[in-house]
Design a protein around this motif. Structure first.
Motif, mmCIF file in Angstrom:
data_model
loop_
_atom_site.group_PDB
_atom_site.id
_atom_site.type_symbol
_atom_site.label_atom_id
_atom_site.label_comp_id
_atom_site.label_asym_id
_atom_site.label_seq_id
_atom_site.Cartn_x
_atom_site.Cartn_y
_atom_site.Cartn_z
ATOM 1 N N SER A 211 0.828 -1.201 0.000
ATOM 2 C CA SER A 211 0.000 0.000 0.000
ATOM 3 C C SER A 211 0.868 1.260 0.000
ATOM 4 O O SER A 211 0.533 2.260 -0.625
ATOM 5 N N HIS B 8 -4.349 -2.934 -2.387
ATOM 6 C CA HIS B 8 -4.894 -2.792 -1.042
ATOM 7 C C HIS B 8 -5.692 -4.025 -0.631
ATOM 8 O O HIS B 8 -5.420 -4.624 0.396
ATOM 9 N N TYR B 257 -5.710 3.652 1.418
ATOM 10 C CA TYR B 257 -6.262 3.885 0.084
ATOM 11 C C TYR B 257 -6.791 5.314 0.017
ATOM 12 O O TYR B 257 -7.191 5.891 1.019
#
Lengths: 403, 296
Positions: A211, B8, B257
């Motif tokens: 991420s 993610h 995110y």
């Protein structure tokens, strides 16, 4: 583990030697190093380098009136608190006249601020690189022969620019060494006209950095600058980035300089795609050659990180004692700057007899060490030399000096 | 949107599966033996190193070797229980926790001594993902990890719900005194608990190493999120541990995110804090955890 035993054996032999050699004319110099702790394996050749300097000096006439130079080893564990303990031991118990060390930036910061600056003892570190040491209010008592990361960060930025990078993403591990280095790099790269598309701090030792990398990618970055220890997060980040196809090109500093990076990621993937800077010596320089020959004979690799720095630091302290003409702590710290830089008779590693004669004749000396000229600036720092390392045809790191 | 799935959701599911498998062992030990086993992280690490060694010897795939690892690790863990935990069976929980802490340090040292502190990998080099529909990138190893984890969780469910020993384990988790009075062989249940926990720990360690690399600190580094998963799910509740593990793994990865605007919702550097934020929230508003576990 065997290495740890060897270190312990080395340490205890040295300590035993110190204990028994209670002759009247010995001059004690503190040798503070992270003998145990996270960089224990790196410290073995560094301490060997320091000891080789003392051995050569003692074999070539010793200090002052034939006095023995004794290195008093103390363990700073690469930890600020242990650094303070080690400094206290050598300064107050062993009554050393000067100190070589400590190894890590954190241990050095702790030791000099709590012990050696208040006590007026000069400390010359051979491997502490954090920029924060430069600006210490140190009464000219803290020096280092390892270049500040302020120089390494700028060197990577210049290297990136010269290689044609104009836009880079960067990420750094959340610790003093990496955060300091990243800050210097960012400023230097922007100063050259480059663009940092994204700059992310990351927490080391996580299982996945996907991420983070997703956030870092995009905006057309041509490569990723990683400031991390290879084992903490560096390899994991590179693996995640390559597997996800987010970055192909990498830049890094000496925290990533380890063979395991190539072994884990694969030489073919990294060839032509990664550049790592590392503190280095000019391997053709006569000073380095003089050091390397002697050091190799002791069974260590002269290219071991910071081993040559350890030798130079111990040799410089010896020259300062000789120049001061006494074991007075204040006189030694004052003399250190004089013997390290011009003007004067050039002294190279191993040339102790020549140095002793020159000083006795009232001449100035200028030590040109194995790691460079060692001319201290106003903050007690040196500029130092760096190499850029790429993956060679044999799957090992291949270094070239940046000139 | 495709970034959301690629970078993610999928990593979150992989991480969540690993946390869940680790948390099953933690929560079973907590429920049946009544202590927080700090050595559980090192048991995962040991599983990864055992598999690595067998890979050196045979050259087989880590997932094929996983059942063998489970057997060996179960034997080792039962031996540890006999040597280090059995003498403390009637001691206060804090004594046993400290014993597990000591055991953790011992296992780590033995691992470092035997295999060295250097990073290792099951398969050196990198594995490029398969690309589906020109955009969806899924690495084969991630598919294997998630599917294997789901299968293992189903096995745990079957053991607990349909076998005699599983029912005995649940009974002992609910009330050890009552279980003993009804004639359940408690030492046998304890052994079964260790075996089930060790098998899941072996899987967690092997999957983690398969996804990243093998290092002597790898198990310890995921121990705290694993504990958080066990607490979120409800102490002593294996189904809770599975749900809690997946919840924490997925939330950690989703937190960064770009939900609002262009930037990440939470800087990825802080995602380690997410699992603990969830844990604290659960402890405040639902102290028994999602699946009504034990409250201390």
């Amino acid at each position: 583990m065997m290495k740890t035993f060897k270190q312990l054996a080395l340490a205890s032999t040295m300590l035993a030697f110190v204990g028994t050699a209670a002759i009247a004319d010995e001059i004690k110099v503190g040798s503070v190093a992270g003998v145990t702790g996270p960089i224990a394996e790196l410290v073995v050749p560094i301490v060997a380098g320091r000891q080789m300097a003392a051995d050569q000096i003692n074999a070539a006439g010793g200090l002052l009136n034939g006095d023995t130079m004794t290195m008093v080893l103390a363990d700073s564990q690469c930890d600020p608190k242990a650094g303070v303990d080690a400094g206290t031991k050598v300064v107050n118990v062993e009554q050393v006249v000067a100190i070589v060390g400590a190894s890590c930036s954190g241990a050095t910061n702790g030791m000099v601020q709590s012990v050696t600056i208040p006590a007026g003892v000069v400390a010359l570190s051979d491997s502490a690189t954090a920029p924060s040491i430069t600006d210490l209010d140190d009464n000219d008592l803290v020096f280092r022969v390892a270049a500040s990361d302020a120089y390494q960060g700028a060197a990577i930025a210049q290297l990136a620019w010269d290689q044609g990078y104009r836009t880079l993403a960067m990420t750094y591990a959340n610790d003093d060494y990496n955060a300091g280095l990243a800050g210097v790099f960012e400023a230097a790269f922007k100063g050259l006209g480059g663009t940092i598309t994204s700059n992310q701090m990351h927490e080391p030792n996580k299982a996945s950095y996907r991420s983070e990398l997703s956030t870092l990618s995009g905006n057309g970055a041509e490569g990723l600058a990683i400031f991390a220890y290879y084992g903490g997060s560096g390899i994991a980040i590179m693996r995640n980035a390559l597997e996800a196809g987010l970055f192909e090109k990498f830049l890094a500093a000496d925290g990533m300089f380890d063979q395991s990076v190539i072994d884990q990621i694969g030489a073919d993937v990294l060839r032509d795609n990664i550049m790592i800077t590392q503190a280095a010596s000019d391997y053709d320089d006569p000073s380095y050659v003089a050091f390397a020959g002697a050091f190799e004979a002791t069974g260590h690799s002269p290219q071991a990180p910071y081993a040559a720095h350890g030798y130079d630091a111990a040799f410089l302290i010896a020259l300062a004692i000789e120049k001061a003409g006494s074991t007075d702590r204040a006189a030694i710290s004052a003399a250190l700057r004089e013997v390290a830089g011009p003007p004067g008779v050039v002294i190279r590693p191993g040339e102790w007899a020549k140095a002793k004669a020159a000083i006795a004749a009232g001449q100035d000396v200028n030590y040109e060490g194995a790691v460079g000229n060692n001319d201290f600036d106003g903050n007690g720092d040196v500029t130092g030399l760096f190499s850029v390392n790429v993956v060679g045809a044999d799957g090992k790191w291949t270094g070239n000096l940046i000139r | 949107m495709i970034d959301f799935i690629n970078f993610h959701l999928i990593p979150g599911l992989v991480l969540g599966s690993i946390y869940a498998l680790g948390a099953i062992g933690v929560t079973l030990t907590f429920g049946i033996l009544r202590f927080a086993n700090f050595a559980h992280g090192e048991i995962m690490t040991l599983g990864a190193y055992l598999t690595l060694t067998m890979m050196w010897l045979t050259g087989w795939h880590p997932l094929i070797l996983l059942p063998v690892t489970m057997v060996i690790l179960s034997l080792i863990v039962i031996g540890m229980d006999q040597a280090f935990f059995k003498p403390f069976r009637n001691s206060p929980a804090v004594t046993v926790v400290i014993a597990s802490f000591g055991l953790m340090l011992m296992i780590r040292s033995v691992t470092q001594f035997s295999w060295g502190a250097q990073l290792q990998a099951f398969v050196p080099g990198i594995q490029r993902p398969n690309v589906f529909f020109d955009a969806l990138r899924i690495s084969p190893k991630h598919i294997l990890i998630v599917i294997s984890a789901m299968v293992l969780m189903l096995v745990v469910h079957w053991v607990l719900a349909h076998t005699r020993i599983g029912k005995a384990m649940r009974a002992m988790s609910d009330s050890p005194e009552l279980a003993r009075l009804t004639g359940i062989n408690t030492e046998l249940v304890i052994k079964a608990t260790w075996i089930l926990g060790a098998c899941m720990a072996a899987a967690a360690g092997v999957f983690l190493a398969y996804d990243s690399h093998v290092s002597t600190m790898m198990g310890f580094q995921i121990l705290l999120p694993t504990f958080a998963a066990a607490i979120v799910g409800g102490i002593g509740r294996p189904y809770g541990a599975m749900a809690g593990g997946l919840l924490i793994g997925v939330t950690e990865e989703l937190s960064s995110y770009a939900w609002l605007g262009d930037g990440p919702l939470l800087e990825p550097g802080y995602k380690a804090g997410v699992s603990f934020a969830i844990m604290i929230g659960v402890l405040i508003w639902r102290p028994s955890g999602l699946f009504r576990g034990r409250v201390f």
